[in-house]
Motif scaffolding. Structure first.
Motif, PDB file in Angstrom:
ATOM      1  N   ALA A  49       0.846  -1.187   0.000  1.00 46.62           N
ATOM      2  CA  ALA A  49       0.000   0.000   0.000  1.00 46.62           C
ATOM      3  C   ALA A  49       0.884   1.240   0.000  1.00 46.62           C
ATOM      4  O   ALA A  49       1.994   1.230   0.538  1.00 46.62           O
ATOM      5  N   ALA A  50       0.384   2.302  -0.620  1.00 52.01           N
ATOM      6  CA  ALA A  50       1.131   3.553  -0.672  1.00 52.01           C
ATOM      7  C   ALA A  50       1.546   3.986   0.732  1.00 52.01           C
ATOM      8  O   ALA A  50       0.749   3.914   1.676  1.00 52.01           O
ATOM      9  N   GLY A  51       2.798   4.410   0.881  1.00 49.49           N
ATOM     10  CA  GLY A  51       3.307   4.860   2.169  1.00 49.49           C
ATOM     11  C   GLY A  51       3.961   3.769   3.002  1.00 49.49           C
ATOM     12  O   GLY A  51       4.584   4.058   4.021  1.00 49.49           O
ATOM     13  N   THR A  52       3.845   2.512   2.565  1.00 51.10           N
ATOM     14  CA  THR A  52       4.449   1.408   3.321  1.00 51.10           C
ATOM     15  C   THR A  52       5.966   1.462   3.220  1.00 51.10           C
ATOM     16  O   THR A  52       6.525   1.699   2.152  1.00 51.10           O
ATOM     17  N   GLU A  53       6.625   1.233   4.341  1.00 48.32           N
ATOM     18  CA  GLU A  53       8.081   1.215   4.359  1.00 48.32           C
ATOM     19  C   GLU A  53       8.584  -0.108   4.919  1.00 48.32           C
ATOM     20  O   GLU A  53       8.020  -0.647   5.874  1.00 48.32           O
TER      21      GLU A  53
ATOM     22  N   ARG B 217      19.730 -14.916   0.573  1.00 49.17           N
ATOM     23  CA  ARG B 217      19.650 -15.444  -0.793  1.00 49.17           C
ATOM     24  C   ARG B 217      19.777 -14.311  -1.811  1.00 49.17           C
ATOM     25  O   ARG B 217      19.387 -13.181  -1.545  1.00 49.17           O
ATOM     26  N   ASN B 218      20.335 -14.627  -2.983  1.00 46.88           N
ATOM     27  CA  ASN B 218      20.295 -13.675  -4.085  1.00 46.88           C
ATOM     28  C   ASN B 218      18.838 -13.419  -4.439  1.00 46.88           C
ATOM     29  O   ASN B 218      17.992 -14.320  -4.341  1.00 46.88           O
ATOM     30  N   ALA B 219      18.521 -12.194  -4.853  1.00 45.17           N
ATOM     31  CA  ALA B 219      17.136 -11.847  -5.147  1.00 45.17           C
ATOM     32  C   ALA B 219      17.057 -10.924  -6.359  1.00 45.17           C
ATOM     33  O   ALA B 219      17.982 -10.150  -6.619  1.00 45.17           O
ATOM     34  N   VAL B 220      15.946 -11.016  -7.072  1.00 45.19           N
ATOM     35  CA  VAL B 220      15.678 -10.130  -8.203  1.00 45.19           C
ATOM     36  C   VAL B 220      14.286  -9.544  -8.027  1.00 45.19           C
ATOM     37  O   VAL B 220      13.317 -10.274  -7.801  1.00 45.19           O
ATOM     38  N   ILE B 221      14.201  -8.213  -8.085  1.00 42.92           N
ATOM     39  CA  ILE B 221      12.921  -7.512  -8.038  1.00 42.92           C
ATOM     40  C   ILE B 221      12.552  -7.070  -9.451  1.00 42.92           C
ATOM     41  O   ILE B 221      13.377  -6.475 -10.149  1.00 42.92           O
ATOM     42  N   THR B 222      11.325  -7.366  -9.870  1.00 46.11           N
ATOM     43  CA  THR B 222      10.799  -6.885 -11.146  1.00 46.11           C
ATOM     44  C   THR B 222       9.513  -6.117 -10.848  1.00 46.11           C
ATOM     45  O   THR B 222       8.531  -6.709 -10.380  1.00 46.11           O
ATOM     46  N   VAL B 223       9.515  -4.816 -11.101  1.00 48.47           N
ATOM     47  CA  VAL B 223       8.361  -3.977 -10.776  1.00 48.47           C
ATOM     48  C   VAL B 223       7.267  -4.152 -11.824  1.00 48.47           C
ATOM     49  O   VAL B 223       7.527  -4.061 -13.032  1.00 48.47           O
ATOM     50  N   VAL B 224       6.045  -4.397 -11.361  1.00 49.82           N
ATOM     51  CA  VAL B 224       4.893  -4.575 -12.254  1.00 49.82           C
ATOM     52  C   VAL B 224       4.157  -3.253 -12.435  1.00 49.82           C
ATOM     53  O   VAL B 224       3.870  -2.830 -13.561  1.00 49.82           O
TER      54      VAL B 224
ATOM     55  N   GLN C 263      10.574   1.752   0.092  1.00 49.57           N
ATOM     56  CA  GLN C 263       9.419   2.601   0.408  1.00 49.57           C
ATOM     57  C   GLN C 263       8.496   2.648  -0.802  1.00 49.57           C
ATOM     58  O   GLN C 263       8.951   2.861  -1.932  1.00 49.57           O
ATOM     59  N   ALA C 264       7.197   2.423  -0.564  1.00 48.65           N
ATOM     60  CA  ALA C 264       6.200   2.519  -1.631  1.00 48.65           C
ATOM     61  C   ALA C 264       5.642   3.940  -1.647  1.00 48.65           C
ATOM     62  O   ALA C 264       4.915   4.339  -0.743  1.00 48.65           O
ATOM     63  N   GLN C 265       5.996   4.700  -2.674  1.00 48.28           N
ATOM     64  CA  GLN C 265       5.502   6.066  -2.787  1.00 48.28           C
ATOM     65  C   GLN C 265       4.062   6.086  -3.288  1.00 48.28           C
ATOM     66  O   GLN C 265       3.293   6.992  -2.977  1.00 48.28           O
ATOM     67  N   GLU C 266       3.718   5.083  -4.110  1.00 45.59           N
ATOM     68  CA  GLU C 266       2.348   4.834  -4.545  1.00 45.59           C
ATOM     69  C   GLU C 266       2.071   3.360  -4.261  1.00 45.59           C
ATOM     70  O   GLU C 266       2.966   2.634  -3.819  1.00 45.59           O
ATOM     71  N   ASN C 267       0.835   2.898  -4.487  1.00 51.20           N
ATOM     72  CA  ASN C 267       0.612   1.456  -4.449  1.00 51.20           C
ATOM     73  C   ASN C 267       1.642   0.808  -5.363  1.00 51.20           C
ATOM     74  O   ASN C 267       1.799   1.215  -6.524  1.00 51.20           O
ATOM     75  N   LEU C 268       2.356  -0.178  -4.838  1.00 51.06           N
ATOM     76  CA  LEU C 268       3.492  -0.738  -5.559  1.00 51.06           C
ATOM     77  C   LEU C 268       3.384  -2.265  -5.600  1.00 51.06           C
ATOM     78  O   LEU C 268       3.172  -2.901  -4.571  1.00 51.06           O
TER      79      LEU C 268
END
Length: 262
Positions: A45-49, A57-64, A96-101
């Motif tokens: 949710a927007a504002g979540t930190e 573990r190694n990790a990969v983030i892919t933003v949708v 930090q989620a500046q918008e719904n992320l």
């Protein structure tokens, strides 16, 4: 929300159809898991930190979709749709989620979990059970002291009154003793694991936070046991903790998924 097939079957899915934002905080769902990797959908949710932490573990983030900021090893990275970020194991990061992320988190093979516990380390951990029983509450009290000092952001997930009166350290000490006693028979601990996992889900414990607890617990064992905490003992407990952490993470993800699919 739909239930995805297991890793034994091929399948396809439209990620945007799976996105479900909570009113606050984080919703996560495992999309695929096998012996080598895990893919999860995270909806913030927007504002979540998420405060700074590390992963083993190694990790990969892919933003949708959405927008946020990832601070990776001191460098700010703008998270926008299509952004892909590789995070090496043990790299400190905060988000930090500046918008719904919404993003996909892919975790690589976890070697300690795959290898499991060696018989030697099982024997060492079981041999420490009497010492854990005797000094357990002292160890867990010290663990919480270390954790709340080095990671004060986690305090809000704990009942501080239970910390003050000693009931929480006592409960954790009993759980650790039970694990040391039954480390080669985890079926005997199913009820305890299930109860604790449900409590963790209620307080929104994240998989990444297990590394924080683990390091604080191991340091507390060294502080309390002193010379008795030999290199062999610490190696065995490090491996034992990681295996147990994986058990909890898997059970909690099952609970999260069940709660959001019902």
């Amino acid at each position: 929300m739909m239930t995805l097939p297991t890793a034994t079957n091929s399948f396809s899915a439209t990620i945007k159809d799976l996105i479900e934002y909570p009113k606050s905080g984080i919703f996560s769902k495992i999309l695929l898991k096998d012996n080598n990797s895990q893919y999860s959908l995270f909806c913030l949710a927007a504002g979540t930190e998420i405060d700074e932490h590390t992963s083993t573990r190694n990790a990969v983030i892919t933003v949708v979709e959405g927008r946020g900021n990832l601070n990776l090893e001191g460098k700010d990275i703008d998270l926008t749709p299509g952004t892909l970020v590789f995070m090496a194991a043990n790299a400190p990061h905060a988000l930090q989620a500046q918008e719904n992320l919404a993003f996909i988190l892919a975790l690589s093979e976890h070697l300690p979990a795959k290898k499991g516990l060696t018989q030697t380390n099982i024997d060492i951990v079981k041999s420490t059970a009497p010492v854990i029983k005797e000094h357990g509450k002292q160890i867990t009290t010290r663990m919480y002291e270390i954790m709340f000092t080095t990671h004060p952001e986690v305090k809000e997930q704990f009942d501080m009154s239970a910390q003050a009166n000693g009931t929480q350290p006592a409960k954790l000490a009993a759980a650790i003793y039970g694990y040391a006693t039954h480390i080669d028979d985890l079926d005997a601990l199913k009820a305890m694991i299930n109860k604790i996992a449900h409590r963790h889900v209620q307080t929104h414990v994240l998989p990444e936070q297990y590394s924080i607890v683990g390091e604080c617990l191991l340091q507390a064992i060294k502080d309390v046991l002193g010379d008795a905490a030999t290199q062999e003992v610490m190696t065995a407990w490090r491996q034992a903790y990681q295996v147990l952490a994986d058990v909890f993470i898997n059970r909690e993800q099952q609970i999260y998924s069940t709660n959001h699919c019902n």
